[in-house]
Design a protein around this motif. Structure first.
Motif, PDB file in Angstrom:
ATOM      1  N   VAL A 115      29.351   1.892  15.617  1.00 23.25           N
ATOM      2  CA  VAL A 115      30.043   1.122  15.512  1.00 23.25           C
ATOM      3  C   VAL A 115      29.843   0.485  15.197  1.00 23.25           C
ATOM      4  O   VAL A 115      29.300  -0.120  13.099  1.00 23.25           O
ATOM      5  CB  VAL A 115      28.185   0.593  17.120  1.00 23.25           C
ATOM      6  N   LYS A 116      30.817  -0.275  15.415  1.00 24.77           N
ATOM      7  CA  LYS A 116      31.161  -2.119  15.080  1.00 24.77           C
ATOM      8  C   LYS A 116      29.929  -3.229  15.894  1.00 24.77           C
ATOM      9  O   LYS A 116      30.574  -3.489  16.717  1.00 24.77           O
ATOM     10  CB  LYS A 116      32.779  -2.375  14.969  1.00 24.77           C
ATOM     11  N   GLU A 117      29.725  -4.033  15.303  1.00 26.94           N
ATOM     12  CA  GLU A 117      28.641  -4.334  15.720  1.00 26.94           C
ATOM     13  C   GLU A 117      29.105  -5.293  15.740  1.00 26.94           C
ATOM     14  O   GLU A 117      29.753  -6.484  15.268  1.00 26.94           O
ATOM     15  CB  GLU A 117      26.504  -5.018  15.679  1.00 26.94           C
ATOM     16  N   ALA A 118      28.600  -6.769  17.695  1.00 25.52           N
ATOM     17  CA  ALA A 118      28.529  -7.335  17.280  1.00 25.52           C
ATOM     18  C   ALA A 118      28.733  -8.814  16.785  1.00 25.52           C
ATOM     19  O   ALA A 118      27.353  -8.846  16.246  1.00 25.52           O
ATOM     20  CB  ALA A 118      27.798  -8.374  19.144  1.00 25.52           C
ATOM     21  N   GLY A 119      28.902  -9.406  16.170  1.00 24.14           N
ATOM     22  CA  GLY A 119      28.682 -10.428  14.851  1.00 24.14           C
ATOM     23  C   GLY A 119      29.310 -10.258  13.702  1.00 24.14           C
ATOM     24  O   GLY A 119      29.432 -11.214  13.210  1.00 24.14           O
ATOM     25  N   GLU A 120      29.567  -8.614  13.755  1.00 26.05           N
ATOM     26  CA  GLU A 120      30.335  -8.754  11.833  1.00 26.05           C
ATOM     27  C   GLU A 120      31.941  -9.044  12.595  1.00 26.05           C
ATOM     28  O   GLU A 120      32.014  -9.099  12.985  1.00 26.05           O
ATOM     29  CB  GLU A 120      30.324  -6.406  12.306  1.00 26.05           C
ATOM     30  N   VAL A 121      32.258  -9.372  11.020  1.00 28.48           N
ATOM     31  CA  VAL A 121      33.133  -9.156  10.578  1.00 28.48           C
ATOM     32  C   VAL A 121      34.330  -8.208  10.544  1.00 28.48           C
ATOM     33  O   VAL A 121      33.908  -7.558  10.165  1.00 28.48           O
ATOM     34  CB  VAL A 121      33.499 -10.051   9.379  1.00 28.48           C
ATOM     35  N   VAL A 122      35.168  -8.389  11.628  1.00 28.71           N
ATOM     36  CA  VAL A 122      36.527  -6.987  11.749  1.00 28.71           C
ATOM     37  C   VAL A 122      37.565  -6.994  10.934  1.00 28.71           C
ATOM     38  O   VAL A 122      37.859  -8.711  11.602  1.00 28.71           O
ATOM     39  CB  VAL A 122      36.097  -7.208  13.173  1.00 28.71           C
ATOM     40  N   GLU A 123      38.694  -6.573  10.852  1.00 29.63           N
ATOM     41  CA  GLU A 123      40.062  -6.565  10.594  1.00 29.63           C
ATOM     42  C   GLU A 123      41.134  -6.369  11.581  1.00 29.63           C
ATOM     43  O   GLU A 123      40.026  -5.573  12.655  1.00 29.63           O
ATOM     44  CB  GLU A 123      40.491  -5.063   9.246  1.00 29.63           C
ATOM     45  N   VAL A 124      41.425  -7.275  11.567  1.00 32.65           N
ATOM     46  CA  VAL A 124      42.444  -7.359  13.050  1.00 32.65           C
ATOM     47  C   VAL A 124      44.092  -7.310  12.563  1.00 32.65           C
ATOM     48  O   VAL A 124      44.163  -8.412  12.236  1.00 32.65           O
ATOM     49  CB  VAL A 124      42.628  -8.413  13.915  1.00 32.65           C
ATOM     50  N   GLN A 125      44.659  -6.301  13.280  1.00 33.96           N
ATOM     51  CA  GLN A 125      46.419  -6.128  13.283  1.00 33.96           C
ATOM     52  C   GLN A 125      47.105  -6.980  14.373  1.00 33.96           C
ATOM     53  O   GLN A 125      46.786  -6.825  15.358  1.00 33.96           O
ATOM     54  CB  GLN A 125      46.337  -4.592  12.909  1.00 33.96           C
TER      55      GLN A 125
ATOM     56  N   HIS B 237      32.511   0.139  20.064  1.00 39.96           N
ATOM     57  CA  HIS B 237      32.084   1.476  19.535  1.00 39.96           C
ATOM     58  C   HIS B 237      33.076   3.292  19.446  1.00 39.96           C
ATOM     59  O   HIS B 237      34.535   2.827  19.776  1.00 39.96           O
ATOM     60  CB  HIS B 237      30.956   2.592  20.884  1.00 39.96           C
ATOM     61  N   ASN B 238      32.519   4.157  18.446  1.00 40.55           N
ATOM     62  CA  ASN B 238      33.869   4.680  17.714  1.00 40.55           C
ATOM     63  C   ASN B 238      32.762   6.299  18.165  1.00 40.55           C
ATOM     64  O   ASN B 238      31.449   6.231  17.064  1.00 40.55           O
ATOM     65  CB  ASN B 238      33.844   4.695  15.804  1.00 40.55           C
ATOM     66  N   PHE B 239      33.170   7.017  18.966  1.00 40.56           N
ATOM     67  CA  PHE B 239      32.400   8.297  19.719  1.00 40.56           C
ATOM     68  C   PHE B 239      32.740   9.381  18.739  1.00 40.56           C
ATOM     69  O   PHE B 239      31.577  10.077  18.671  1.00 40.56           O
ATOM     70  CB  PHE B 239      33.026   8.137  20.868  1.00 40.56           C
ATOM     71  N   ASP B 240      33.370   9.060  18.378  1.00 42.65           N
ATOM     72  CA  ASP B 240      34.358  10.746  17.661  1.00 42.65           C
ATOM     73  C   ASP B 240      34.506  10.753  15.895  1.00 42.65           C
ATOM     74  O   ASP B 240      35.316  11.275  15.481  1.00 42.65           O
ATOM     75  CB  ASP B 240      34.505  11.606  18.416  1.00 42.65           C
ATOM     76  N   GLY B 241      34.106   9.021  15.165  1.00 42.16           N
ATOM     77  CA  GLY B 241      35.142   9.790  13.679  1.00 42.16           C
ATOM     78  C   GLY B 241      36.057   9.291  14.003  1.00 42.16           C
ATOM     79  O   GLY B 241      37.069   9.481  13.170  1.00 42.16           O
ATOM     80  N   ARG B 242      37.019   8.677  14.428  1.00 39.27           N
ATOM     81  CA  ARG B 242      37.995   8.400  14.201  1.00 39.27           C
ATOM     82  C   ARG B 242      38.702   6.391  13.920  1.00 39.27           C
ATOM     83  O   ARG B 242      37.766   5.870  14.129  1.00 39.27           O
ATOM     84  CB  ARG B 242      38.873   8.152  15.778  1.00 39.27           C
ATOM     85  N   ARG B 243      39.446   6.246  14.057  1.00 38.23           N
ATOM     86  CA  ARG B 243      39.650   4.601  13.635  1.00 38.23           C
ATOM     87  C   ARG B 243      40.237   4.128  14.794  1.00 38.23           C
ATOM     88  O   ARG B 243      41.087   4.619  15.380  1.00 38.23           O
ATOM     89  CB  ARG B 243      41.050   4.620  12.505  1.00 38.23           C
ATOM     90  N   VAL B 244      39.308   3.628  15.304  1.00 36.82           N
ATOM     91  CA  VAL B 244      40.122   2.547  16.614  1.00 36.82           C
ATOM     92  C   VAL B 244      40.799   1.259  16.172  1.00 36.82           C
ATOM     93  O   VAL B 244      40.303   0.430  15.952  1.00 36.82           O
ATOM     94  CB  VAL B 244      38.171   2.762  17.535  1.00 36.82           C
ATOM     95  N   PHE B 245      41.313   1.456  16.459  1.00 37.88           N
ATOM     96  CA  PHE B 245      42.853   0.543  17.126  1.00 37.88           C
ATOM     97  C   PHE B 245      42.009  -0.436  18.825  1.00 37.88           C
ATOM     98  O   PHE B 245      41.922   0.158  19.578  1.00 37.88           O
ATOM     99  CB  PHE B 245      44.143   1.161  17.389  1.00 37.88           C
TER     100      PHE B 245
END
Ligand code: AMP
Ligand code: MG
Length: 433
Positions: free
Chosen positions: A414-424, A363-371
């Protein structure tokens, strides 16, 4: 962009993207000067000279096997049933030079790495001769039976096969890994010129902090930031200079900052969130200039960056990390690591990034890049990312459980479950890959 309720109008505070903050920071760093040191001490550093060879490697044609140096035409018809008998006229070991010449009907015993004698054009390995039986039976070693025909050039390693005299073998700018260290040794280098390692002064600030090793006290916490940051500095090739803890008062801060001027970069933690602004700002303002930034990221939104001026006029960049232990580490990964890499001459070095299937939403509450601290596993050939649980930035053990930071872009609620996410990736553990 709406500003937060409690505005600090007297600060030059901008809301910056991660990229903009990084670009501004890197603008203050250059590749450091050159040092010459023993090759083994230079692992991970960047070569500051071209490495050329004064000789061939191998220096001369030499044997790839323990066996007999022969003329191939002599043993053309040799087989197990009708071996060819040659007279053994000498022997040559690695490190010595042959004294005889191989002529028709003769052979010279030769060891792996030994120079091939004049006249010989191939080597027959012991296993294709009667060497062992002959020795075991106590028969004369002045002769040998060759049981196998060989091609011209068989088991001979030609001079200069690896490196030719005059070759440019390693170019300035190469990162010295174990193989490059080995290559330098093979060229006869004892010391090497490399880009010097940055000295990174590390300072924690806060009245609540104890030194690990101190007795535990009510209301206190141990300083972990100095250690997680110093360990990261070491990992990325810098030399940490531990300044310890500055207390939340002018005298203490001033004294420690003086020591920090001995470095290539000063990294502080804490004192950059709202409550501490004034004191830190005042102290830093005496020694140089400082900006307080809001970086559009979570964790680690508050960041300070400035330049201190040493008494001799030298400018020392200062990176002020947030105090919360996870924020300090994540901000270091994005900005401190990049600065160290630039000083080392490793510009553009990135942590490995992978695409993973997200097993639970970010979840991304306030328009920031979430790590988001994530645990990456590989299942049936696909990377999966699950989160470490509560993502509060004070929970340092969550960082210890994570092996990557899964990124939810700033413009996505929000980045939903099942979506592809980039990981550092923070690490590249063998059990996963
Ligand atoms: P501050 O920015 O000073 O308000 O600190 C934010 C939070 O980080 C507070 O809970 C501090 O106690 C904590 N903190 C600050 N410095 C350290 C440190 N060196 N090690 C662990 N926690 C810290
Ligand atoms: Mg504090």
């Amino acid at each position: 962009m709406t500003q937060h309720g409690h505005s600090h109008r007297h600060y030059n505070e901008a809301m910056l993207s991660v990229e903009d903050a990084l670009e501004r920071i890197l603008g203050y760093f250059d590749v450091l000067d050159v040092e010459e040191k023993p090759i083994l001490d230079a692992v991970g550093q960047v070569l500051a000279e071209n490495a050329t060879s004064r000789f061939n490697i191998p220096p001369m044609d030499n044997s790839a096997m323990d066996g007999y140096a022969v003329q191939a035409t002599d043993v053309q018809g040799a087989s197990a049933e009708s071996p060819v008998t040659l007279s053994v006229i000498g022997s040559v070991a690695a490190g010595s030079l042959p004294t005889e010449t191989v002529r028709p009907g003769t052979a010279i015993r030769i060891m792996t790495g030994a120079p091939v004698p004049d006249g010989a054009d191939s080597v027959v390995p012991f296993e294709d001769t009667d060497e062992v039986e002959r020795r075991d039976a106590g028969r004369s070693m002045d002769e040998v039976d060759i049981r196998f025909a060989v091609q011209q050039g068989a088991d001979i390693r030609p001079a200069g096969e690896d490196v030719r005299e005059g070759d440019l073998v390693l170019e300035k700018g190469a990162v010295l890994r174990p193989s490059e260290i080995g290559v330098l040794a093979s060229l006869g280098y004892h010391t090497v010129k490399v880009v010097r390692k940055p000295v990174v002064a590390i300072l924690s600030t806060g009245d609540e902090l104890l030194e690990p090793g101190d007795e535990f006290g009510a209301g206190k916490i141990y300083d972990s930031n100095s250690y997680s940051v110093a360990a990261s500095v070491q990992r990325y090739g810098g030399t940490p200079l531990m300044l310890g803890i500055a207390r939340d008062n002018l005298e203490s801060m001033n004294a420690k900052l003086q020591e920090g001027l001995e470095s290539d970069i000063l990294i502080t933690s804490a004192g950059v969130s709202k409550g501490d602004y004034d004191m830190v700002k005042d102290v830093l303002a005496q020694h140089g200039k400082i900006d307080f930034w809001s970086v559009r990221m979570r964790p680690a939104k508050p960041l300070a960056f400035g330049v201190l001026t040493a008494p001799d006029g030298r400018q020392v960049p200062h990176l002020g990390l947030p105090g919360n232990p996870v924020s300090a580490m994540v901000a270091f990964e994005q900005f401190g690591r990049a600065a160290i890499h630039k000083m080392l001459g490793k510009s553009g070095f990135q942590k490995p990034r992978i695409q993973a299937v997200l097993d639970e939403p970010i979840h991304n509450f306030d328009g920031r890049r979430v790590f988001a601290r994530a645990i990456i596993t590989k299942e049936n050939g696909t990377y999966h990312a699950r989160l470490t649980g509560n993502q509060s930035s004070n929970l340092l053990t969550s960082m210890a459980r994570a092996n990557g930071l899964a990124i939810c872009p700033e413009d996505l609620p929000v980045k939903e479950a099942g979506e592809v996410v980039e990981v550092q990736m923070l690490d590249w553990p063998e059990e996963v890959f």
